[in-house]
Enzyme design. Structure first.
Site, PDB file in Angstrom:
ATOM      1  N   CYS A 113      34.393  15.550  14.567  1.00 52.80           N
ATOM      2  CA  CYS A 113      35.368  16.591  14.185  1.00 52.80           C
ATOM      3  C   CYS A 113      36.447  16.076  13.233  1.00 52.80           C
ATOM      4  O   CYS A 113      37.085  16.862  12.538  1.00 52.80           O
ATOM      5  CB  CYS A 113      36.004  17.204  15.424  1.00 52.80           C
ATOM      6  SG  CYS A 113      34.786  17.971  16.496  1.00 52.80           S
ATOM      7  N   HIS A 248      42.247  20.972  12.792  1.00 47.27           N
ATOM      8  CA  HIS A 248      40.894  21.142  13.328  1.00 47.27           C
ATOM      9  C   HIS A 248      40.943  22.252  14.368  1.00 47.27           C
ATOM     10  O   HIS A 248      41.842  22.292  15.206  1.00 47.27           O
ATOM     11  CB  HIS A 248      40.427  19.830  13.961  1.00 47.27           C
ATOM     12  CG  HIS A 248      39.158  19.983  14.730  1.00 47.27           C
ATOM     13  ND1 HIS A 248      38.049  20.611  14.209  1.00 47.27           N
ATOM     14  CD2 HIS A 248      38.832  19.617  15.999  1.00 47.27           C
ATOM     15  CE1 HIS A 248      37.089  20.603  15.118  1.00 47.27           C
ATOM     16  NE2 HIS A 248      37.540  20.019  16.214  1.00 47.27           N
ATOM     17  N   ASN A 278      34.613  26.297  17.011  1.00 46.44           N
ATOM     18  CA  ASN A 278      34.770  24.900  16.599  1.00 46.44           C
ATOM     19  C   ASN A 278      33.580  24.512  15.720  1.00 46.44           C
ATOM     20  O   ASN A 278      32.460  24.406  16.214  1.00 46.44           O
ATOM     21  CB  ASN A 278      34.852  24.028  17.854  1.00 46.44           C
ATOM     22  CG  ASN A 278      35.070  22.554  17.539  1.00 46.44           C
ATOM     23  OD1 ASN A 278      34.887  22.120  16.410  1.00 46.44           O
ATOM     24  ND2 ASN A 278      35.443  21.785  18.553  1.00 46.44           N
TER      25      ASN A 278
HETATM   26  O1  UT7 Z   1      36.328  19.288  18.723  1.00 49.16           O
HETATM   27  C1  UT7 Z   1      36.451  18.101  19.446  1.00 49.16           C
HETATM   28  C2  UT7 Z   1      37.560  18.167  20.341  1.00 49.16           C
HETATM   29  N1  UT7 Z   1      37.266  19.072  21.430  1.00 49.16           N
HETATM   30  C3  UT7 Z   1      38.259  19.644  22.048  1.00 49.16           C
HETATM   31  O2  UT7 Z   1      39.366  19.445  21.615  1.00 49.16           O
HETATM   32  C4  UT7 Z   1      37.997  20.466  23.275  1.00 49.16           C
HETATM   33  C5  UT7 Z   1      39.125  20.287  24.216  1.00 49.16           C
HETATM   34  N2  UT7 Z   1      38.958  20.991  25.495  1.00 49.16           N
HETATM   35  C6  UT7 Z   1      39.079  22.322  25.603  1.00 49.16           C
HETATM   36  O3  UT7 Z   1      39.230  23.026  24.629  1.00 49.16           O
HETATM   37  C7  UT7 Z   1      39.079  22.912  27.009  1.00 49.16           C
HETATM   38  O4  UT7 Z   1      39.175  21.884  27.954  1.00 49.16           O
HETATM   39  C8  UT7 Z   1      37.824  23.764  27.297  1.00 49.16           C
HETATM   40  C9  UT7 Z   1      37.916  25.060  26.532  1.00 49.16           C
HETATM   41  C10 UT7 Z   1      36.568  23.007  26.936  1.00 49.16           C
HETATM   42  C11 UT7 Z   1      37.766  24.133  28.788  1.00 49.16           C
HETATM   43  O5  UT7 Z   1      38.963  24.768  29.209  1.00 49.16           O
HETATM   44  P1  UT7 Z   1      39.692  24.321  30.552  1.00 49.16           P
HETATM   45  O6  UT7 Z   1      40.826  25.209  30.734  1.00 49.16           O
HETATM   46  O7  UT7 Z   1      39.946  22.846  30.424  1.00 49.16           O
HETATM   47  O8  UT7 Z   1      38.603  24.658  31.651  1.00 49.16           O
HETATM   48  P2  UT7 Z   1      37.850  23.676  32.659  1.00 49.16           P
HETATM   49  O9  UT7 Z   1      36.841  22.845  31.959  1.00 49.16           O
HETATM   50  O10 UT7 Z   1      38.858  22.976  33.499  1.00 49.16           O
HETATM   51  O11 UT7 Z   1      37.072  24.753  33.557  1.00 49.16           O
HETATM   52  C12 UT7 Z   1      37.770  25.724  34.354  1.00 49.16           C
HETATM   53  C13 UT7 Z   1      36.762  26.585  35.063  1.00 49.16           C
HETATM   54  C14 UT7 Z   1      35.688  25.819  35.820  1.00 49.16           C
HETATM   55  O12 UT7 Z   1      35.426  26.475  37.032  1.00 49.16           O
HETATM   56  P3  UT7 Z   1      36.008  25.877  38.426  1.00 49.16           P
HETATM   57  O13 UT7 Z   1      35.409  24.512  38.539  1.00 49.16           O
HETATM   58  O14 UT7 Z   1      37.492  25.864  38.247  1.00 49.16           O
HETATM   59  O15 UT7 Z   1      35.502  26.868  39.413  1.00 49.16           O
HETATM   60  C15 UT7 Z   1      34.483  25.931  34.921  1.00 49.16           C
HETATM   61  O16 UT7 Z   1      33.249  25.864  35.626  1.00 49.16           O
HETATM   62  O17 UT7 Z   1      36.066  27.432  34.135  1.00 49.16           O
HETATM   63  C16 UT7 Z   1      34.669  27.321  34.346  1.00 49.16           C
HETATM   64  N3  UT7 Z   1      33.990  27.484  33.059  1.00 49.16           N
HETATM   65  C17 UT7 Z   1      33.574  28.673  32.571  1.00 49.16           C
HETATM   66  N4  UT7 Z   1      33.637  29.911  33.056  1.00 49.16           N
HETATM   67  C18 UT7 Z   1      33.155  30.906  32.309  1.00 49.16           C
HETATM   68  C19 UT7 Z   1      33.693  26.514  32.154  1.00 49.16           C
HETATM   69  N5  UT7 Z   1      33.088  27.066  31.087  1.00 49.16           N
HETATM   70  C20 UT7 Z   1      33.012  28.395  31.320  1.00 49.16           C
HETATM   71  C21 UT7 Z   1      32.507  29.471  30.584  1.00 49.16           C
HETATM   72  N6  UT7 Z   1      32.587  30.712  31.111  1.00 49.16           N
HETATM   73  N7  UT7 Z   1      31.957  29.323  29.358  1.00 49.16           N
END
Ligand code: UT7
Length: 321
Positions: A113, A248, A278
């Site tokens: 990225c 980004h 992204n």
């Molecule tokens: O480009 C390179 C750099 N990349 C980045 O900068 C990405 C950085 N990270 C992020 O943008 C965020 O961490 C994400 C968008 C990837 C995830 O958001 P989050 O608020 O950190 O969510 P999480 O991973 O902590 O997941 C929260 C919940 C989980 O459920 P439980 O365990 O709390 O029950 C996941 O299973 O959301 C659930 N979940 C989803 N639910 C519906 C994860 N993906 C999905 C989904 N739809 N697509």
């Protein structure tokens, strides 16, 4: 002094646009979750006939047209991508051939990225040292090809596309246009947080993207704020003087958090994550092209680019247009 002056921007997107609602028909997710956690509303996905090189070539042609330059005058092409057409040759050479400007320098840069920031910095160095006169710096990706469509934690986040800029080595005054400063970093200790689980020398397969999003998020906000401060210190320019940040586009919440850390109003941030998702190395030049073509970014503006990605790699560049 010789500086790398931006002459024009361009972009290209695949024909197919997929909304969150359409994605939710085949993946266990929802429009509400994706919008709330990321700001993404849709993404473009390449068809079988659209590849990283075809998107890159279209973006490069658009950038040359905007700059008013003949592609034949380009003697340097640096293409940032983590999804090349082939393991080798470099996709940049295929773009060079398609543009009909063979004989100059053409190679790919792989910093995921942050790739566009790395490519920009290398192009700037080659232009300043006189090894080339006019460069195309391209970020192009088809991340849809390396997504695990069964993994809802990653497949909803990415899209395909390409962005390009034309840089020209020009003699300018101290307060004139051009790339003013760039800073790049990498830290291989965090490979497991964001990587692809295949490759020519390990599995012999292309592999799929794996990410521990929450941990990446935490590193991104800290690293980006730090590297932006470094570039401001290098140039002696204060954050209030910045007209636009072109970041980004990984997550709308990262954009907001980074701007807040620098006391920059969110109105100065170009946001395209809602429409492009992204697109890895393509996201900064795609967002730049949007900001330039809709008239927000104007000649003379001070524009900051920043990115963070797998590796980890991260960087920032400040330009005067
Ligand atoms: O480009 C390179 C750099 N990349 C980045 O900068 C990405 C950085 N990270 C992020 O943008 C965020 O961490 C994400 C968008 C990837 C995830 O958001 P989050 O608020 O950190 O969510 P999480 O991973 O902590 O997941 C929260 C919940 C989980 O459920 P439980 O365990 O709390 O029950 C996941 O299973 O959301 C659930 N979940 C989803 N639910 C519906 C994860 N993906 C999905 C989904 N739809 N697509």
């Amino acid at each position: 002094m010789i500086r790398s002056v931006l002459l024009g921007t361009g972009s290209a997107l695949p024909k197919t646009c997929v909304s969150n609602a359409e994605l939710a028909e085949r993946v266990d997710t929802s429009d509400e979750w994706i919008v709330e956690r990321t700001g993404i509303r849709q993404r473009y996905i390449a068809s079988e006939h659209e590849t990283t090189s075809t998107l890159a070539t279209a973006a490069a042609r658009d950038a040359c047209a905007s700059a008013g330059v003949d592609p034949a005058s380009i003697d340097l092409i640096i293409l940032a991508t983590a999804t090349p057409d082939n393991t080798f040759p470099a996709t940049a050479t295929q773009v060079q051939h398609a543009l009909g400007c063979g004989g100059g320098i053409a190679f790919d840069v792989q910093a995921v990225c942050s790739g566009f920031l790395y490519a920009l910095s290398v192009a700037d160095s080659l232009l300043k040292t006189g090894q080339a006169k006019r460069a195309l710096v391209i970020g192009a990706e088809t991340f849809s090809r390396i997504l695990d469509w069964e993994d809802r934690t990653t497949c909803v986040l990415f899209g395909d596309g390409a962005g390009a800029i034309v840089l020209d080595a020009q003699e300018v005054a101290e307060d004139g246009p051009g790339v003013l400063a760039s800073r790049l970093h990498a830290d291989g200790a965090h490979k497991e947080l964001l990587y692809v689980d295949g490759g020519p020398s390990t599995t012999g397969t292309v592999g799929k993207l794996r990410m521990r999003g929450r941990e990446v998020f935490r590193h991104a906000v800290v690293n980006l704020a730090d590297v932006l401060k470094e570039v401001l210190e290098d140039t002696g320019i204060s954050s209030e003087e910045i007209d636009w940040i072109v970041p980004h586009q990984a997550n709308a919440r990262i954009l907001t958090a980074t701007a807040r850390k620098l006391d920059l109003p969110s109105e100065k941030v170009i946001v395209t994550v809602d429409r492009h998702a992204n697109t890895s190395a393509a996201s900064v030049p795609l967002a730049l092209d949007v900001g330039v073509k809709d008239g927000r970014i104007q000649p003379g503006d001070l524009v900051m680019f920043e990115a963070m990605g797998g590796g980890f790699t991260w960087g920032a560049s400040l330009l005067r247009l």
